[in-house]
Design a protein around this motif. Structure first.
Motif, PDB file in Angstrom:
ATOM      1  N   ARG A 174       2.367 -14.938   4.537  1.00  0.00           N
ATOM      2  CA  ARG A 174       1.819 -13.758   3.855  1.00  0.00           C
ATOM      3  C   ARG A 174       2.172 -12.484   4.616  1.00  0.00           C
ATOM      4  O   ARG A 174       2.530 -11.475   4.012  1.00  0.00           O
ATOM      5  CB  ARG A 174       0.301 -13.925   3.725  1.00  0.00           C
ATOM      6  N   ILE A 175       2.092 -12.530   5.934  1.00  0.00           N
ATOM      7  CA  ILE A 175       2.451 -11.369   6.750  1.00  0.00           C
ATOM      8  C   ILE A 175       3.946 -11.090   6.646  1.00  0.00           C
ATOM      9  O   ILE A 175       4.363  -9.930   6.484  1.00  0.00           O
ATOM     10  CB  ILE A 175       2.016 -11.600   8.212  1.00  0.00           C
ATOM     11  N   ALA A 176       4.761 -12.134   6.719  1.00  0.00           N
ATOM     12  CA  ALA A 176       6.206 -11.959   6.594  1.00  0.00           C
ATOM     13  C   ALA A 176       6.579 -11.401   5.223  1.00  0.00           C
ATOM     14  O   ALA A 176       7.472 -10.545   5.108  1.00  0.00           O
ATOM     15  CB  ALA A 176       6.915 -13.290   6.838  1.00  0.00           C
ATOM     16  N   PHE A 177       5.888 -11.849   4.187  1.00  0.00           N
ATOM     17  CA  PHE A 177       6.141 -11.340   2.835  1.00  0.00           C
ATOM     18  C   PHE A 177       5.835  -9.848   2.753  1.00  0.00           C
ATOM     19  O   PHE A 177       6.592  -9.081   2.160  1.00  0.00           O
ATOM     20  CB  PHE A 177       5.310 -12.121   1.814  1.00  0.00           C
ATOM     21  N   TYR A 178       4.739  -9.429   3.364  1.00  0.00           N
ATOM     22  CA  TYR A 178       4.378  -8.008   3.378  1.00  0.00           C
ATOM     23  C   TYR A 178       5.488  -7.183   4.020  1.00  0.00           C
ATOM     24  O   TYR A 178       5.921  -6.169   3.476  1.00  0.00           O
ATOM     25  CB  TYR A 178       3.060  -7.788   4.116  1.00  0.00           C
ATOM     26  N   PHE A 179       5.953  -7.628   5.188  1.00  0.00           N
ATOM     27  CA  PHE A 179       6.990  -6.868   5.877  1.00  0.00           C
ATOM     28  C   PHE A 179       8.324  -6.904   5.132  1.00  0.00           C
ATOM     29  O   PHE A 179       9.087  -5.933   5.170  1.00  0.00           O
ATOM     30  CB  PHE A 179       7.146  -7.345   7.313  1.00  0.00           C
ATOM     31  N   LEU A 180       8.624  -7.988   4.441  1.00  0.00           N
ATOM     32  CA  LEU A 180       9.831  -8.057   3.632  1.00  0.00           C
ATOM     33  C   LEU A 180       9.781  -7.042   2.494  1.00  0.00           C
ATOM     34  O   LEU A 180      10.730  -6.277   2.288  1.00  0.00           O
ATOM     35  CB  LEU A 180      10.018  -9.468   3.066  1.00  0.00           C
ATOM     36  N   ILE A 181       8.678  -7.031   1.765  1.00  0.00           N
ATOM     37  CA  ILE A 181       8.530  -6.093   0.650  1.00  0.00           C
ATOM     38  C   ILE A 181       8.559  -4.655   1.158  1.00  0.00           C
ATOM     39  O   ILE A 181       9.153  -3.771   0.545  1.00  0.00           O
ATOM     40  CB  ILE A 181       7.229  -6.396  -0.141  1.00  0.00           C
ATOM     41  N   ARG A 182       7.929  -4.440   2.309  1.00  0.00           N
ATOM     42  CA  ARG A 182       7.907  -3.095   2.889  1.00  0.00           C
ATOM     43  C   ARG A 182       9.309  -2.662   3.312  1.00  0.00           C
ATOM     44  O   ARG A 182       9.707  -1.519   3.096  1.00  0.00           O
ATOM     45  CB  ARG A 182       6.959  -3.080   4.075  1.00  0.00           C
ATOM     46  N   SER A 183      10.070  -3.562   3.918  1.00  0.00           N
ATOM     47  CA  SER A 183      11.420  -3.205   4.369  1.00  0.00           C
ATOM     48  C   SER A 183      12.362  -2.953   3.197  1.00  0.00           C
ATOM     49  O   SER A 183      13.322  -2.190   3.323  1.00  0.00           O
ATOM     50  CB  SER A 183      11.985  -4.287   5.281  1.00  0.00           C
ATOM     51  N   LEU A 184      12.110  -3.597   2.068  1.00  0.00           N
ATOM     52  CA  LEU A 184      12.928  -3.368   0.876  1.00  0.00           C
ATOM     53  C   LEU A 184      12.516  -2.114   0.115  1.00  0.00           C
ATOM     54  O   LEU A 184      13.151  -1.736  -0.860  1.00  0.00           O
ATOM     55  CB  LEU A 184      12.856  -4.584  -0.050  1.00  0.00           C
ATOM     56  N   GLY A 185      11.423  -1.484   0.536  1.00  0.00           N
ATOM     57  CA  GLY A 185      10.943  -0.271  -0.126  1.00  0.00           C
ATOM     58  C   GLY A 185      10.239  -0.538  -1.437  1.00  0.00           C
ATOM     59  O   GLY A 185      10.134   0.358  -2.271  1.00  0.00           O
ATOM     60  N   LEU A 186       9.741  -1.759  -1.635  1.00  0.00           N
ATOM     61  CA  LEU A 186       9.082  -2.116  -2.893  1.00  0.00           C
ATOM     62  C   LEU A 186       7.566  -2.142  -2.789  1.00  0.00           C
ATOM     63  O   LEU A 186       6.887  -2.540  -3.731  1.00  0.00           O
ATOM     64  CB  LEU A 186       9.573  -3.490  -3.360  1.00  0.00           C
ATOM     65  N   LEU A 187       7.037  -1.717  -1.658  1.00  0.00           N
ATOM     66  CA  LEU A 187       5.597  -1.729  -1.465  1.00  0.00           C
ATOM     67  C   LEU A 187       4.948  -0.707  -2.396  1.00  0.00           C
ATOM     68  O   LEU A 187       5.363   0.450  -2.443  1.00  0.00           O
ATOM     69  CB  LEU A 187       5.261  -1.404  -0.007  1.00  0.00           C
ATOM     70  N   PRO A 188       3.954  -1.109  -3.184  1.00  0.00           N
ATOM     71  CA  PRO A 188       3.317  -0.171  -4.101  1.00  0.00           C
ATOM     72  C   PRO A 188       2.620   0.959  -3.343  1.00  0.00           C
ATOM     73  O   PRO A 188       2.104   0.759  -2.246  1.00  0.00           O
ATOM     74  CB  PRO A 188       2.291  -1.007  -4.854  1.00  0.00           C
ATOM     75  N   THR A 189       2.627   2.122  -3.929  1.00  0.00           N
ATOM     76  CA  THR A 189       1.956   3.274  -3.322  1.00  0.00           C
ATOM     77  C   THR A 189       0.789   3.688  -4.196  1.00  0.00           C
ATOM     78  O   THR A 189       0.755   3.428  -5.393  1.00  0.00           O
ATOM     79  CB  THR A 189       2.919   4.458  -3.169  1.00  0.00           C
ATOM     80  N   VAL A 190      -0.157   4.352  -3.585  1.00  0.00           N
ATOM     81  CA  VAL A 190      -1.318   4.857  -4.305  1.00  0.00           C
ATOM     82  C   VAL A 190      -0.952   6.245  -4.820  1.00  0.00           C
ATOM     83  O   VAL A 190      -0.542   7.132  -4.052  1.00  0.00           O
ATOM     84  CB  VAL A 190      -2.548   4.946  -3.389  1.00  0.00           C
ATOM     85  N   THR A 191      -1.095   6.458  -6.123  1.00  0.00           N
ATOM     86  CA  THR A 191      -0.771   7.746  -6.710  1.00  0.00           C
ATOM     87  C   THR A 191      -2.037   8.414  -7.200  1.00  0.00           C
ATOM     88  O   THR A 191      -3.024   7.764  -7.521  1.00  0.00           O
ATOM     89  CB  THR A 191       0.207   7.586  -7.894  1.00  0.00           C
ATOM     90  N   GLY A 192      -1.990   9.721  -7.267  1.00  0.00           N
ATOM     91  CA  GLY A 192      -3.115  10.470  -7.787  1.00  0.00           C
ATOM     92  C   GLY A 192      -4.234  10.666  -6.788  1.00  0.00           C
ATOM     93  O   GLY A 192      -5.350  10.984  -7.161  1.00  0.00           O
ATOM     94  N   VAL A 193      -3.960  10.492  -5.505  1.00  0.00           N
ATOM     95  CA  VAL A 193      -4.980  10.667  -4.487  1.00  0.00           C
ATOM     96  C   VAL A 193      -4.816  12.049  -3.885  1.00  0.00           C
ATOM     97  O   VAL A 193      -3.730  12.432  -3.455  1.00  0.00           O
ATOM     98  CB  VAL A 193      -4.841   9.582  -3.378  1.00  0.00           C
ATOM     99  N   ALA A 194      -5.914  12.780  -3.862  1.00  0.00           N
ATOM    100  CA  ALA A 194      -5.878  14.124  -3.263  1.00  0.00           C
ATOM    101  C   ALA A 194      -5.840  14.008  -1.753  1.00  0.00           C
ATOM    102  O   ALA A 194      -6.511  13.174  -1.158  1.00  0.00           O
ATOM    103  CB  ALA A 194      -7.105  14.911  -3.690  1.00  0.00           C
ATOM    104  N   SER A 195      -5.008  14.843  -1.141  1.00  0.00           N
ATOM    105  CA  SER A 195      -4.920  14.768   0.328  1.00  0.00           C
ATOM    106  C   SER A 195      -5.478  15.999   0.991  1.00  0.00           C
ATOM    107  O   SER A 195      -5.798  16.970   0.447  1.00  0.00           O
ATOM    108  CB  SER A 195      -3.476  14.586   0.763  1.00  0.00           C
TER     109      SER A 195
END
Length: 103
Positions: A82-103
């Motif tokens: 599960r950890i390796a999968f997270y880093f794989l998706i992150r390295s491919l740039g496919l990690l979902p982002t949160v949109t519509g959040v005020a900063s």
């Protein structure tokens, strides 16, 4: 559309891996209360669901590990997957982002 595909590409396998981990933890806890040859429904269902996972883990786990501990090794291997999968998706740039959040 690409953002939605990335969302499911990450979350669906992640949820399946988490469900397998929690099911294996449940089997381990139930193994403390039921003998291996018990015919209780809950034990039978947990065994039927987790036996294919444990069979796959027995292939990559050293033979010196006793059978009851293979369950713990399965949880560890799936957590690492599960950890390796997270880093794989992150390295491919496919990690979902949160949109519509005020900063």
């Amino acid at each position: 559309m690409a953002q939605e595909a990335g969302f499911w590409l990450f979350h669906l396998p992640n949820i399946l891996l988490a469900a397998m981990i929690y099911t294996l933890i449940g089997r381990y806890i139930l193994s403390l209360f039921f003998p291996p040859d018990s015919d209780k429904v809950i034990w039978t269902v947990f065994r039927q669901v987790t036996d294919p996972i444990l069979d796959a883990v027995r292939v990559i786990t050293p033979a010196i590990v006793p059978a009851p501990l293979v369950n713990i090794f399965a949880v560890v291997w799936l957590l690492l997957a599960r950890i390796a999968f997270y880093f794989l998706i992150r390295s491919l740039g496919l990690l979902p982002t949160v949109t519509g959040v005020a900063s």
